[in-house]
Design a protein around this motif. Structure first.
Motif, PDB file in Angstrom:
ATOM      1  N   GLY A 249       2.907 -23.641 -16.585  1.00 50.47           N
ATOM      2  CA  GLY A 249       2.282 -23.430 -15.292  1.00 50.47           C
ATOM      3  C   GLY A 249       1.927 -21.963 -15.118  1.00 50.47           C
ATOM      4  O   GLY A 249       2.549 -21.090 -15.726  1.00 50.47           O
ATOM      5  N   TRP A 250       0.931 -21.697 -14.295  1.00 52.30           N
ATOM      6  CA  TRP A 250       0.515 -20.314 -14.056  1.00 52.30           C
ATOM      7  C   TRP A 250      -0.105 -20.206 -12.669  1.00 52.30           C
ATOM      8  O   TRP A 250      -0.548 -21.207 -12.098  1.00 52.30           O
ATOM      9  CB  TRP A 250      -0.492 -19.838 -15.116  1.00 52.30           C
ATOM     10  N   MET A 251      -0.117 -19.009 -12.141  1.00 50.63           N
ATOM     11  CA  MET A 251      -0.846 -18.729 -10.905  1.00 50.63           C
ATOM     12  C   MET A 251      -1.514 -17.365 -11.028  1.00 50.63           C
ATOM     13  O   MET A 251      -0.879 -16.380 -11.405  1.00 50.63           O
ATOM     14  CB  MET A 251       0.068 -18.742  -9.683  1.00 50.63           C
ATOM     15  N   ASP A 252      -2.801 -17.323 -10.712  1.00 49.38           N
ATOM     16  CA  ASP A 252      -3.530 -16.057 -10.630  1.00 49.38           C
ATOM     17  C   ASP A 252      -3.473 -15.560  -9.189  1.00 49.38           C
ATOM     18  O   ASP A 252      -3.513 -16.355  -8.245  1.00 49.38           O
ATOM     19  CB  ASP A 252      -4.974 -16.240 -11.085  1.00 49.38           C
ATOM     20  N   ASN A 253      -3.412 -14.239  -9.038  1.00 48.93           N
ATOM     21  CA  ASN A 253      -3.093 -13.651  -7.731  1.00 48.93           C
ATOM     22  C   ASN A 253      -4.016 -12.479  -7.411  1.00 48.93           C
ATOM     23  O   ASN A 253      -4.243 -11.604  -8.266  1.00 48.93           O
ATOM     24  CB  ASN A 253      -1.656 -13.136  -7.741  1.00 48.93           C
ATOM     25  N   VAL A 254      -4.510 -12.442  -6.184  1.00 49.86           N
ATOM     26  CA  VAL A 254      -5.376 -11.344  -5.753  1.00 49.86           C
ATOM     27  C   VAL A 254      -4.505 -10.145  -5.411  1.00 49.86           C
ATOM     28  O   VAL A 254      -3.662 -10.200  -4.514  1.00 49.86           O
ATOM     29  CB  VAL A 254      -6.240 -11.763  -4.557  1.00 49.86           C
ATOM     30  N   SER A 255      -4.731  -9.056  -6.144  1.00 48.99           N
ATOM     31  CA  SER A 255      -3.907  -7.855  -6.060  1.00 48.99           C
ATOM     32  C   SER A 255      -4.807  -6.638  -5.851  1.00 48.99           C
ATOM     33  O   SER A 255      -5.944  -6.618  -6.318  1.00 48.99           O
ATOM     34  CB  SER A 255      -3.113  -7.677  -7.361  1.00 48.99           C
ATOM     35  N   VAL A 256      -4.279  -5.630  -5.193  1.00 50.10           N
ATOM     36  CA  VAL A 256      -5.034  -4.404  -4.927  1.00 50.10           C
ATOM     37  C   VAL A 256      -4.461  -3.280  -5.780  1.00 50.10           C
ATOM     38  O   VAL A 256      -3.247  -3.043  -5.776  1.00 50.10           O
ATOM     39  CB  VAL A 256      -4.979  -4.041  -3.433  1.00 50.10           C
ATOM     40  N   LEU A 257      -5.333  -2.590  -6.483  1.00 52.20           N
ATOM     41  CA  LEU A 257      -4.877  -1.526  -7.368  1.00 52.20           C
ATOM     42  C   LEU A 257      -4.392  -0.309  -6.584  1.00 52.20           C
ATOM     43  O   LEU A 257      -4.968   0.058  -5.552  1.00 52.20           O
ATOM     44  CB  LEU A 257      -6.007  -1.105  -8.313  1.00 52.20           C
ATOM     45  N   LYS A 258      -3.345   0.303  -7.100  1.00 53.90           N
ATOM     46  CA  LYS A 258      -2.811   1.522  -6.496  1.00 53.90           C
ATOM     47  C   LYS A 258      -3.902   2.595  -6.464  1.00 53.90           C
ATOM     48  O   LYS A 258      -4.568   2.853  -7.464  1.00 53.90           O
ATOM     49  CB  LYS A 258      -1.631   2.027  -7.326  1.00 53.90           C
ATOM     50  N   GLY A 259      -4.103   3.188  -5.301  1.00 53.28           N
ATOM     51  CA  GLY A 259      -5.102   4.235  -5.184  1.00 53.28           C
ATOM     52  C   GLY A 259      -6.519   3.734  -5.101  1.00 53.28           C
ATOM     53  O   GLY A 259      -7.471   4.519  -5.258  1.00 53.28           O
ATOM     54  N   ALA A 260      -6.719   2.440  -4.850  1.00 51.11           N
ATOM     55  CA  ALA A 260      -8.073   1.880  -4.753  1.00 51.11           C
ATOM     56  C   ALA A 260      -8.871   2.606  -3.675  1.00 51.11           C
ATOM     57  O   ALA A 260      -8.340   2.972  -2.620  1.00 51.11           O
ATOM     58  CB  ALA A 260      -8.006   0.393  -4.441  1.00 51.11           C
ATOM     59  N   ALA A 261     -10.160   2.791  -3.930  1.00 53.28           N
ATOM     60  CA  ALA A 261     -11.011   3.536  -3.000  1.00 53.28           C
ATOM     61  C   ALA A 261     -11.275   2.761  -1.711  1.00 53.28           C
ATOM     62  O   ALA A 261     -11.560   3.353  -0.672  1.00 53.28           O
ATOM     63  CB  ALA A 261     -12.336   3.882  -3.683  1.00 53.28           C
ATOM     64  N   ASN A 262     -11.179   1.435  -1.788  1.00 56.41           N
ATOM     65  CA  ASN A 262     -11.531   0.600  -0.637  1.00 56.41           C
ATOM     66  C   ASN A 262     -10.362  -0.323  -0.264  1.00 56.41           C
ATOM     67  O   ASN A 262     -10.518  -1.546  -0.192  1.00 56.41           O
ATOM     68  CB  ASN A 262     -12.784  -0.215  -0.957  1.00 56.41           C
TER      69      ASN A 262
END
Length: 340
Positions: A249-262
């Protein structure tokens, strides 16, 4: 792991954003995995211009992020990769658990091993990895992972497996009956031997699973349940295997990068996709379940009842946490040897 058609990695910009955009958002996601309707709706609702680039594996994405200055705001790592990225300080703690739409998340996906309590990530899609079979070409049993490793004569040379180290090695572990991420040298030798013995039976090693089987290039392909759902829309005889072994089983996840400009726009996107009607757009496009309660009300009835999406009684699956470093090093050696 990749669960989609391998797309040409090229930035494409949706042109539906208003001319006077309030901001931008740069998304790095798996190829052929992002609904254009979803992006168009987000752009119009928030006056944000979205650009999208694609990758074919967690490892490709992670290497680019680790190199720095990727220019992306959002990435969509699988469960075990989220754990790695949080441990390495690569993700922004965006607190999805405090967002308005968090109430829609299915409770069992809140306290997950890769992000307990959901301080960093929200679900994108989740599924299973086994294989699909064109039953017009093969009518034998398809209830075991052994079909990939010890196929009948008629399927030798007619199989595609994923060009994915973790998914293929974990499948081999299931085939030989050893624990995932085992550090036992004898067990790892069994895994290595099983992979090398099976390699002559494989026609290809590719992420492009949908094209491989629908074109007739192969009759069996290791793949993901959502991809198999899409295959069946083209060829009704294609079936997804629910194996007697514990499935990956797996799950893909929406993540925000550290230091993202937006960062603020990225947070808007995380909250946006937790709304059931928006999560439904994700599933409608790619064919996987999404982890959001109520989304199926916005999907065609045939999706909710699809055999690829619903595990039969008695079938089991498991998420596999990141393996210890010393095991990964052995995996890399096994993989390098297999790819020679």
């Amino acid at each position: 792991m990749t669960r989609t058609i391998l797309a040409t990695t090229a930035i494409w910009t949706l042109i539906t954003a208003p001319a006077l955009a309030a901001g931008e958002l740069h998304i790095y996601n798996w190829g052929d995995y992002t609904s254009p309707k979803l992006i168009e709706k987000f752009e119009k609702e928030f006056d944000v211009k979205v650009t999208l680039d694609s990758y074919d594996s967690n490892e490709t994405m992670l290497a680019k992020v680790r190199a720095g200055n990727s220019g992306f705001d959002i990435v969509v790592p699988s469960d075990y990769t989220v754990k790695v990225m949080i441990d390495e300080g690569l993700l922004e703690e965006t607190k999805p658990n405090e967002m308005a739409n968090f109430k829609h998340m299915i409770p069992k996906f809140v306290d997950v091993y890769w992000d307990p309590g959901r301080n960093y990530t929200v679900p994108w899609q989740f599924g299973l990895t086994t294989y699909a079979v064109n039953t017009d070409k093969y009518k034998g049993p398809m209830d075991s992972i052994s079909l990939l490793f010890a196929p009948p004569e008629e399927l030798k040379g007619r199989i595609n497996v994923l060009d994915d180290m973790n998914s293929l090695i974990h499948a081999a572990e299931r085939f030989v009956g050893v624990d995932r991420c085992t550090s036992n040298k004898e067990d790892l030798k069994k895994v290595n031997d099983a992979l090398l013995a099976a390699k002559p039976y494989w026609r290809t090693m590719s992420y492009d699973t949908i094209t491989k089987i629908t074109s007739g290039d192969v009759d069996v392909t290791q793949t993901w349940n959502g991809a198999a759902y899409r295959m069946r829309q083209q060829i009704p005889a294609i079936k997804f295997a629910m194996t007697k072994e514990v499935m990956e089983g797996w799950m893909d996840n929406v993540s925000v990068l550290k230091g993202a400009a937006n960062v603020e726009n990225a947070k808007l996107f995380q909250n946006f996709i937790m709304a059931p009607e928006n999560a439904a757009l994700i599933s409608e496009f790619a064919g996987y379940d999404n982890g959001i309660e109520g989304s199926k009300a916005f999907l065609p009835p045939e999706f909710a009842s699809a055999p690829e999406i619903n595990m039969p009684e008695g079938a089991t699956s498991e998420f596999v946490p990141p393996c210890p470093k010393e095991v990964v090093e052995i995996y890399n050696k096994i993989w390098t040897n297999l790819k020679k």
